[in-house]
Design a protein around this motif. Structure first.
Motif, PDB file in Angstrom:
ATOM      1  N   LYS A 292      48.915  -1.587-103.790  1.00 42.17           N
ATOM      2  CA  LYS A 292      47.818  -2.523-103.975  1.00 42.17           C
ATOM      3  C   LYS A 292      48.243  -3.748-104.786  1.00 42.17           C
ATOM      4  O   LYS A 292      47.723  -4.851-104.584  1.00 42.17           O
ATOM      5  N   LEU A 293      49.159  -3.532-105.725  1.00 46.45           N
ATOM      6  CA  LEU A 293      49.619  -4.647-106.556  1.00 46.45           C
ATOM      7  C   LEU A 293      50.312  -5.717-105.732  1.00 46.45           C
ATOM      8  O   LEU A 293      50.366  -6.892-106.125  1.00 46.45           O
ATOM      9  N   LEU A 294      50.864  -5.334-104.573  1.00 42.32           N
ATOM     10  CA  LEU A 294      51.611  -6.269-103.722  1.00 42.32           C
ATOM     11  C   LEU A 294      50.719  -7.142-102.841  1.00 42.32           C
ATOM     12  O   LEU A 294      51.143  -8.199-102.383  1.00 42.32           O
ATOM     13  N   ILE A 295      49.508  -6.672-102.578  1.00 43.65           N
ATOM     14  CA  ILE A 295      48.680  -7.336-101.559  1.00 43.65           C
ATOM     15  C   ILE A 295      48.426  -8.815-101.842  1.00 43.65           C
ATOM     16  O   ILE A 295      48.533  -9.648-100.931  1.00 43.65           O
ATOM     17  N   PRO A 296      48.093  -9.215-103.072  1.00 47.17           N
ATOM     18  CA  PRO A 296      47.899 -10.651-103.314  1.00 47.17           C
ATOM     19  C   PRO A 296      49.130 -11.498-102.996  1.00 47.17           C
ATOM     20  O   PRO A 296      48.998 -12.664-102.626  1.00 47.17           O
ATOM     21  N   VAL A 297      50.320 -10.914-103.138  1.00 50.45           N
ATOM     22  CA  VAL A 297      51.544 -11.663-102.835  1.00 50.45           C
ATOM     23  C   VAL A 297      51.604 -12.023-101.363  1.00 50.45           C
ATOM     24  O   VAL A 297      52.014 -13.131-100.993  1.00 50.45           O
ATOM     25  N   ILE A 298      51.182 -11.088-100.492  1.00 47.58           N
ATOM     26  CA  ILE A 298      51.289 -11.342 -99.053  1.00 47.58           C
ATOM     27  C   ILE A 298      49.998 -11.903 -98.451  1.00 47.58           C
ATOM     28  O   ILE A 298      50.026 -12.378 -97.317  1.00 47.58           O
ATOM     29  N   ALA A 299      48.894 -11.869 -99.200  1.00 46.23           N
ATOM     30  CA  ALA A 299      47.633 -12.333 -98.624  1.00 46.23           C
ATOM     31  C   ALA A 299      47.050 -13.552 -99.331  1.00 46.23           C
ATOM     32  O   ALA A 299      46.498 -14.442 -98.682  1.00 46.23           O
ATOM     33  N   VAL A 300      47.155 -13.634-100.653  1.00 48.49           N
ATOM     34  CA  VAL A 300      46.502 -14.710-101.403  1.00 48.49           C
ATOM     35  C   VAL A 300      47.413 -15.920-101.591  1.00 48.49           C
ATOM     36  O   VAL A 300      46.991 -17.064-101.398  1.00 48.49           O
ATOM     37  N   LEU A 301      48.682 -15.681-101.957  1.00 49.53           N
ATOM     38  CA  LEU A 301      49.599 -16.805-102.198  1.00 49.53           C
ATOM     39  C   LEU A 301      49.738 -17.738-100.999  1.00 49.53           C
ATOM     40  O   LEU A 301      49.768 -18.966-101.174  1.00 49.53           O
ATOM     41  N   PRO A 302      49.823 -17.217 -99.745  1.00 48.17           N
ATOM     42  CA  PRO A 302      49.879 -18.142 -98.612  1.00 48.17           C
ATOM     43  C   PRO A 302      48.655 -19.056 -98.532  1.00 48.17           C
ATOM     44  O   PRO A 302      48.781 -20.230 -98.175  1.00 48.17           O
ATOM     45  N   GLY A 303      47.490 -18.538 -98.866  1.00 57.31           N
ATOM     46  CA  GLY A 303      46.273 -19.357 -98.841  1.00 57.31           C
ATOM     47  C   GLY A 303      46.311 -20.462 -99.877  1.00 57.31           C
ATOM     48  O   GLY A 303      45.907 -21.605 -99.606  1.00 57.31           O
TER      49      GLY A 303
END
Length: 550
Positions: A292-303
């Motif tokens: 779960k800790l990884l999800i913002p790296v692959i989902a939020v940072l691109p946005g």
């Protein structure tokens, strides 16, 4: 730009064949002579800790994260990551306190718990609520966002994308929870790899835009420099998106209600662990918390990267609709279209994997609740195991068909992720209240639980629409705060009813045979040293993140 090349089709075909063959291998290797309902719906005793953890994440992460969360990253920034990072902490709580109680009391479905702890009336009402939310909010939004992404990348029509996703998901789901659980391991590997590729592209594009070449670390620094407003986890009241993430409520209020309900009282999620022993279930949940800790790296940072580039004149046309309005949910598909052949196929496979895995998990849970808590209880009490499994398979097909038909109606949404969170939040406070009270306060009565069940939607609806009905005389609370208010009110009502009209012991008590206090053994709450160390690491990372990005 939005067409897949031959290399992309090859990569995607390899992924599809591998998953299909592996799913068939698992089905044949672990197939019982006679498939019973617990085996089909729960894969009882068959899932390892890594399969449970991977399946939890694969079922949770879908287009709503890749597309919806990237869109929210574009619109409001890193703060949307609080759903993921708070979920990591919530998973630890669920593993320590919720799962042991479910396993000790031999609970296989959430409505079954309500029937055992309270009565059939509470159980059936909540089963219907869950089925409606799962089909008309979760299932439809996953199909819609997945189809939007695929049509943006491939040029295939929206309708055919919906049909393809639905058919692939049905095929996976019909194999039962064992096939879903083990194929989810591949799905998670692919979606993380594909997600990291897209994040890498976003950061290198940003670095190139400012003349630093393809330097990922420089891209990260530029994100913070160029979009400082997008790197605050806690919004102040004057922030334009305060109502989406209302300040400290994300740490001490409604976010906990949202997460505890989702991860602890949700058939869709807990089903992965209910067929395992306690140690395996806990280790699987801890593994999911790390992922779960990884999800913002692959989902939020691109946005956020797309936001910075858009602010500097890039992708002006791609980020708007036909009327010229900015559509944040276009951020991720736009990035994927820029990937070179082969890598684009990898990212496309990752997105498809996320959508199919999530749809399969959701429809399996829909089938589980309907088959075990509706069909067998009210339509055919003497149904054989074969009939229950067959009914479940038909429910999978019908649910997916309904979701596919309703999905196009969501085209008017701006940020689909926020839509999902808000409308699921209409029942979350009541569900969490009756579960917490049922698990941890033995005096809670069935009458109190029924009141909580029936009040959650009316109170949530009233709090949402009263401001417009009263022309602003009533405060317009953010939806997370509305969840907190609703939760507190329901708890007060349930405590009051339980105390005013307590359950009377004795043979004349008509509810006595149905209301069974939860069996609690304090030794169940002890955790292994490995679990303790893993939990401390996760909580330490979360504390550091919130300190840095406060």
């Amino acid at each position: 730009m939005n067409k897949l090349q031959t290399a992309d089709y090859i990569v995607f075909l390899v992924y599809f064949v591998l998953v299909s063959l592996y799913g068939l291998f698992i089905y044949l290797r672990k197939k019982k002579a006679v498939t019973d309902s617990k085996d089909f719906f729960l894969a009882e005793g068959s899932l390892t800790w890594w399969a449970i953890g991977a399946s939890l994440i694969a079922s949770n992460i879908s287009a709503e994260h890749f597309i919806g969360m990237s869109g929210s990253g574009f619109a409001l920034g890193l703060a949307i990551s609080t759903y993921e990072w708070m979920a990591a902490a919530t998973l630890i709580i669920v593993a320590v306190f919720f799962i042991p109680l479910y396993l000790k009391n031999k609970i296989y479905t959430m409505p079954q718990f309500l029937a055992k702890r309270y009565d059939d009336k509470v159980s059936t009402i909540m089963a219907v609520f869950w089925l409606l939310v799962y089909v008309f909010v979760n299932l439809t939004s996953i199909i819609y966002l997945g189809a939007i992404a695929i049509t943006s990348i491939t040029g295939i029509s929206f309708a055919w994308c919906i049909a393809g996703l639905s058919i692939c998901s049905v095929i996976v789901t019909l194999g039962g929870m064992k096939v879903i659980g083990y194929t989810d391991v591949i799905q998670v590997l692919v979606l993380i790899a594909g997600g990291l590729i897209t994040t890498y592209l976003a950061l290198t594009l940003l670095s190139e835009k400012f003349g630093y070449g393809t330097d990922v670390l420089k891209g990260l620094n530029l994100l913070r420099q160029q979009a400082d407003s997008h790197f605050h986890m806690i919004f102040k009241e004057d922030h334009p998106y305060y109502k989406d993430l209302p300040g400290l409520s994300v740490l001490i209020g409604g976010m906990w209600i949202n997460n505890l309900n989702y991860w602890g009282c949700n058939q869709y999620i807990t089903q992965r662990a209910l067929g395992a022993d306690l140690k395996t279930a806990r280790n699987g949940i801890l593994f999911a918390a790390f992922l779960k800790l990884l999800i913002p790296v692959i989902a939020v940072l691109p946005g956020i990267a797309m936001y910075v580039m858009h602010q500097h004149g890039m992708f002006q046309q791609e980020m708007t609709d036909a009327t010229g309005a900015i559509k944040p949910d276009h951020a991720y598909p736009t990035l994927m279209n820029l990937l070179p052949p082969g890598l684009k196929g990898m990212a496309f496979a990752a997105l498809t994997a996320a959508v199919v895995a999530s749809l399969a998990g959701k429809t399996n849970s829909i089938a589980t609740i309907f088959s075990l808590d509706i069909y067998k209880k009210y339509f055919k009490k003497d149904a054989t195991e074969k009939q229950v499994v067959r009914t479940g398979r038909w429910v999978v097909i019908v649910a997916m068909l309904i979701g596919a038909v309703v999905a196009p109606a969501l085209r008017t949404l701006d940020q689909a992720y926020q839509f999902i969170q808000e409308y699921v939040g209409f029942i979350s406070p009541g569900v969490l209240a009756i579960f917490l009270m049922g698990l941890f306060w033995k005096k809670t009565t069935a009458a109190a639980a029924l009141a909580g069940t029936l009040l959650t939607i009316p109170v949530s609806t009233l709090l949402k629409f009263l401001p417009s009905w009263t022309n602003g005389a009533f405060p317009d609370y953010p939806f997370l705060d509305r969840m907190t208010i609703t939760f507190v009110l329901i708890i007060i009502v349930m405590v009051s009813i339980s105390l005013l009209k307590p359950r009377q012991p004795g043979p004349k008590d008509s509810l006595r045979s149905k209301e069974q206090p939860v069996i609690i053994d304090k030794s169940m709450f002890r955790v292994s040293p490995v679990f303790m160390i893993g939990s401390v690491i996760i909580l330490g990372i979360l504390a550091a993140l919130y300190t840095v990005f406060w």
